[in-house]
Design a protein around this motif. Sequence first.
Motif, short mmCIF file in Angstrom:
data_model
loop_
_atom_site.label_atom_id
_atom_site.label_comp_id
_atom_site.label_asym_id
_atom_site.label_seq_id
_atom_site.Cartn_x
_atom_site.Cartn_y
_atom_site.Cartn_z
N THR A 37 0.86 -1.18 0.00
CA THR A 37 0.00 0.00 0.00
C THR A 37 0.89 1.22 0.00
O THR A 37 1.95 1.24 0.61
N SER A 38 0.45 2.25 -0.69
CA SER A 38 1.24 3.48 -0.73
C SER A 38 1.07 4.22 0.60
O SER A 38 0.00 4.17 1.20
N PRO A 39 2.14 4.88 1.08
CA PRO A 39 2.05 5.56 2.37
C PRO A 39 1.09 6.75 2.32
O PRO A 39 0.83 7.30 1.25
N PRO A 46 -5.24 18.76 -1.81
CA PRO A 46 -6.45 17.99 -2.09
C PRO A 46 -6.17 16.70 -2.88
O PRO A 46 -6.90 15.74 -2.78
N GLY A 47 -5.09 16.66 -3.66
CA GLY A 47 -4.77 15.48 -4.47
C GLY A 47 -4.31 14.29 -3.68
O GLY A 47 -4.18 13.20 -4.20
N SER A 48 -4.03 14.46 -2.40
CA SER A 48 -3.51 13.35 -1.60
C SER A 48 -4.59 12.37 -1.21
O SER A 48 -4.30 11.27 -0.76
N GLY A 49 -5.86 12.80 -1.33
CA GLY A 49 -6.96 11.93 -0.92
C GLY A 49 -7.26 12.06 0.55
O GLY A 49 -8.06 11.31 1.10
N MET A 50 -6.63 13.01 1.23
CA MET A 50 -6.84 13.20 2.67
C MET A 50 -7.71 14.44 2.94
O MET A 50 -7.81 14.86 4.07
N GLY A 51 -8.21 15.07 1.87
CA GLY A 51 -9.06 16.23 2.08
C GLY A 51 -8.28 17.47 2.46
O GLY A 51 -7.06 17.44 2.55
N LYS A 52 -9.00 18.52 2.73
CA LYS A 52 -8.32 19.79 2.98
C LYS A 52 -7.64 19.86 4.35
O LYS A 52 -6.71 20.62 4.54
N THR A 53 -8.09 19.08 5.31
CA THR A 53 -7.50 19.19 6.66
C THR A 53 -6.37 18.18 6.89
O THR A 53 -5.79 18.16 7.97
N SER A 54 -6.08 17.34 5.93
CA SER A 54 -4.98 16.37 6.02
C SER A 54 -5.05 15.51 7.27
O SER A 54 -4.09 15.38 8.02
N THR A 55 -6.20 14.93 7.53
CA THR A 55 -6.46 13.99 8.64
C THR A 55 -6.34 14.61 10.01
O THR A 55 -6.34 13.89 11.00
#
Length: 177
Positions: A37-39, A46-55
């Motif tokens: 799995t990719s880290p 936004p392109g990371s898939g973690m949304g705007k708040t970055s988890t």
Amino acid sequence: MAQDRIEQGRGFGAKRNKKSTSLGNKNLVPVPEGAKTSPKRVGQGPGSGMGKTSTRGSKGQRARAASMRRGFEGGQLPLHRRLPKRGFTNIFSVEFQPVNLISLTKAGLSGEVTPAILKAKSLIKSEVGPIKLLGTGEVTVAITITVDAFSASAKEKIEKAGGKVIIREKKKEEKKN
């Protein structure tokens, strides 16, 4: 013309012939599911898939970038301050490599013994570092040994056997201007 393209495209996808080896596919160990799995790319927009708040959730102290230093325990006295401090480390201490007379006897050394010979016989780790001769054991053969320091009993036993102890001269380091 269109027919040629279709024929050409058959070599790809599910219908493609698998490469076979002399062992077949028995030499290929299957990768367990979830092993590749990719880290999580936190803070990459936004392109990371973690949304705007970055988890990090929304607002609050833990959402900020530089909110708490390492070891901060929410105002409670941190562990590094609760534990007692004892002693100090002397940065000018000299760590000698000990060599006992018994180890010289076991190695079968006689005649002139230099730090290079001691290193070759695995009695010391480094021939550059300081060496101290200690008086544990007995010497029956005459030995001329070059060391940085020695104990009184070691010198006495070596001289009694007809040898002598030579103190190694320290090389002066030239200052660079």
